[in-house]
Design an enzyme around this catalytic site. Structure first.
Site, PDB file in Angstrom:
ATOM      1  N   GLU A  47      65.611  51.793  29.340  1.00  0.00           N
ATOM      2  CA  GLU A  47      64.564  52.383  30.191  1.00  0.00           C
ATOM      3  C   GLU A  47      64.459  51.521  31.460  1.00  0.00           C
ATOM      4  O   GLU A  47      64.570  50.306  31.399  1.00  0.00           O
ATOM      5  CB  GLU A  47      63.234  52.311  29.426  1.00  0.00           C
ATOM      6  CG  GLU A  47      62.003  52.719  30.219  1.00  0.00           C
ATOM      7  CD  GLU A  47      60.688  52.377  29.468  1.00  0.00           C
ATOM      8  OE1 GLU A  47      60.609  51.312  28.812  1.00  0.00           O
ATOM      9  OE2 GLU A  47      59.754  53.191  29.559  1.00  0.00           O
ATOM     10  N   ASN A 110      59.027  58.728  34.556  1.00  0.00           N
ATOM     11  CA  ASN A 110      59.863  57.719  33.910  1.00  0.00           C
ATOM     12  C   ASN A 110      61.013  58.507  33.268  1.00  0.00           C
ATOM     13  O   ASN A 110      60.805  59.233  32.290  1.00  0.00           O
ATOM     14  CB  ASN A 110      59.024  56.985  32.856  1.00  0.00           C
ATOM     15  CG  ASN A 110      59.746  55.797  32.273  1.00  0.00           C
ATOM     16  OD1 ASN A 110      60.965  55.718  32.310  1.00  0.00           O
ATOM     17  ND2 ASN A 110      58.988  54.869  31.709  1.00  0.00           N
ATOM     18  N   LYS A 127      60.078  61.062  30.327  1.00  0.00           N
ATOM     19  CA  LYS A 127      59.299  60.490  29.213  1.00  0.00           C
ATOM     20  C   LYS A 127      58.009  61.269  28.952  1.00  0.00           C
ATOM     21  O   LYS A 127      57.199  61.457  29.877  1.00  0.00           O
ATOM     22  CB  LYS A 127      58.975  59.029  29.545  1.00  0.00           C
ATOM     23  CG  LYS A 127      58.288  58.230  28.450  1.00  0.00           C
ATOM     24  CD  LYS A 127      58.176  56.771  28.910  1.00  0.00           C
ATOM     25  CE  LYS A 127      57.583  55.855  27.872  1.00  0.00           C
ATOM     26  NZ  LYS A 127      57.583  54.452  28.324  1.00  0.00           N
ATOM     27  N   GLU A 145      51.547  51.976  32.818  1.00  0.00           N
ATOM     28  CA  GLU A 145      52.478  53.090  33.037  1.00  0.00           C
ATOM     29  C   GLU A 145      51.775  54.347  33.519  1.00  0.00           C
ATOM     30  O   GLU A 145      52.308  55.097  34.327  1.00  0.00           O
ATOM     31  CB  GLU A 145      53.259  53.393  31.753  1.00  0.00           C
ATOM     32  CG  GLU A 145      54.602  52.720  31.705  1.00  0.00           C
ATOM     33  CD  GLU A 145      55.455  53.250  30.573  1.00  0.00           C
ATOM     34  OE1 GLU A 145      55.964  54.372  30.692  1.00  0.00           O
ATOM     35  OE2 GLU A 145      55.594  52.537  29.571  1.00  0.00           O
ATOM     36  N   CYS A 171      61.519  54.784  25.272  1.00  0.00           N
ATOM     37  CA  CYS A 171      60.615  53.743  24.774  1.00  0.00           C
ATOM     38  C   CYS A 171      59.540  54.246  23.817  1.00  0.00           C
ATOM     39  O   CYS A 171      59.811  54.524  22.674  1.00  0.00           O
ATOM     40  CB  CYS A 171      60.006  52.950  25.923  1.00  0.00           C
ATOM     41  SG  CYS A 171      59.373  51.371  25.316  1.00  0.00           S
ATOM     42  N   ASN A 196      61.617  49.153  26.966  1.00  0.00           N
ATOM     43  CA  ASN A 196      61.113  47.848  27.432  1.00  0.00           C
ATOM     44  C   ASN A 196      59.876  47.581  26.592  1.00  0.00           C
ATOM     45  O   ASN A 196      58.834  48.206  26.810  1.00  0.00           O
ATOM     46  CB  ASN A 196      60.638  47.909  28.889  1.00  0.00           C
ATOM     47  CG  ASN A 196      61.763  47.940  29.905  1.00  0.00           C
ATOM     48  OD1 ASN A 196      62.010  46.979  30.622  1.00  0.00           O
ATOM     49  ND2 ASN A 196      62.435  49.072  29.981  1.00  0.00           N
TER      50      ASN A 196
HETATM   51  N1  CDV Z   1      57.695  50.925  27.790  1.00  0.00           N
HETATM   52  C1  CDV Z   1      56.971  51.302  26.728  1.00  0.00           C
HETATM   53  O1  CDV Z   1      56.764  52.486  26.499  1.00  0.00           O
HETATM   54  N2  CDV Z   1      56.495  50.309  25.950  1.00  0.00           N
HETATM   55  C2  CDV Z   1      55.641  50.539  24.813  1.00  0.00           C
HETATM   56  C3  CDV Z   1      54.635  49.419  24.687  1.00  0.00           C
HETATM   57  C4  CDV Z   1      53.612  49.514  25.750  1.00  0.00           C
HETATM   58  C5  CDV Z   1      53.938  49.427  23.370  1.00  0.00           C
HETATM   59  C6  CDV Z   1      56.439  50.649  23.518  1.00  0.00           C
HETATM   60  O2  CDV Z   1      56.114  51.533  22.712  1.00  0.00           O
HETATM   61  O3  CDV Z   1      57.324  49.821  23.279  1.00  0.00           O
END
Ligand code: CDV
Length: 304
Positions: A47, A110, A127, A145, A171, A196
């Site tokens: 990501e 995203n 996303k 975000e 993510c 991330n």
């Molecule tokens: N980049 C993300 O979506 N990170 C989330 C954090 C914020 C919990 C994740 O689910 O890894």
């Protein structure tokens, strides 16, 4: 005839704010070359693979915010990655921040794009599960975000990649059963995913030791319950003062981890994925044609 797809996950180490786009794209090209040399037919990058994970900061200046975004893909700097894909005949999925004029306004998503082995665009995912908040909240890790991105508006599309049905997720999406279920219902055989994930969350210090477990648990369950291959690429290591977990992996439809990154740095892991295992797993446990019927679910709903 047996069907296989050799998948590479290209984990990156931290991408500091001071790194230029050209420097970062150079790193990705190098990873793509390593993956191709190892026999990869498709690659997944993390990501937001072109920049630091900037939602860890509150930024007010629009020009500064937009400096983290891509206005076209490929752009002048990212073109070399697409050229490398065509030269090496290896496509990729790449996470990045997308700035687009849509519905008469500027929109920010995203995003992850799927690019073919000819370097041509195949498809886009935005996303759906955008976590965090739009303003910093006392006692929580700053994760803004929702300040910078709106939730995706493309659903969970699945694309044809050289005869294999490929979907994408980003993510936080990986923690939600809906993601895998929707991709499976849409016909996915392989899910490419980038993340991330901060190691420490201020709001849940007692759960810190479960961070890696909670990384793999939903992806293994999602792969198993939907009989999919899942390939997930982390951006890892100490990025602009924040520790990000690694643990990039390739997961079989059995739920087993077939390959896993060991470092918190740039690293390539490769696995020759047996796509026929999907059919075997469906035969053993998950006859979707028989059970995933509306009338079946109505019956279950009436019983609970
Ligand atoms: N980049 C993300 O979506 N990170 C989330 C954090 C914020 C919990 C994740 O689910 O890894």
């Amino acid at each position: 005839m047996a069907r296989f797809l050799t998948i590479a996950v290209c984990q990156t180490g931290p991408i500091q704010r001071s790194a230029s786009r050209a420097e970062t794209v150079g790193r990705l090209v190098h990873l793509l070359e390593k993956a191709a040399a190892a026999g990869a037919e498709i690659v997944v990058f993390p990501e937001m693979a072109l920049t630091t994970f900037f939602p860890r900061w509150r930024i007010d200046d629009t020009a500064e915010i937009e400096s983290f975004f891509e206005r076209s893909m490929p752009g002048p700097v990212t073109q070399s990655l697409y050229d490398a894909a065509a030269r090496l005949k290896v496509g990729f999925a790449l996470g990045y921040s997308e700035l687009v004029q849509e519905d008469g306004r500027t929109r920010r998503f995203n995003t992850m794009d799927l690019v073919g082995p000819d370097g041509g665009f195949i498809g886009r995912y935005r996303k759906m599960h955008v976590p965090g908040s739009s303003e910093p909240e006392a006692g929580t890790t700053t994760h803004l975000e929702r300040r910078y991105f709106e939730p995706g508006n493309l659903g969970f599309p699945v694309f044809d990649y050289c005869g294999v049905r490929v979907g994408m997720a980003i993510c936080n999406d990986r923690r939600w059963p809906e993601t895998y279920r929707m991709l499976c219902l849409n016909g996915a055989e392989v899910v490419l995913l980038g993340y991330n994930t901060p190691l420490l969350l201020d709001e849940a210090p007692a759960l810190a030791h479960l961070r890696m477990f909670h990384n793999h648990l939903p992806m293994q369950a999602g792969a198993y319950q939907n009989t999919l291959w899942v390939a997930a690429a982390a951006k890892a290591g100490l990025e602009d003062g924040q520790a990000l977990i690694g643990g990039s992996c390739i997961i079989a439809p059995t739920g087993e981890i077939a390959a896993q990154a060991l470092s918190l740095d740039d690293e390539v892991i490769v696995h020759r994925a047996d796509l026929d295992l999907i059919t075997t797993c469906r035969k053993v446990n998950f006859d979707f044609a028989l059970y995933r019927r509306p009338d079946q679910y109505r019956l279950i709903a009436e019983q609970v």
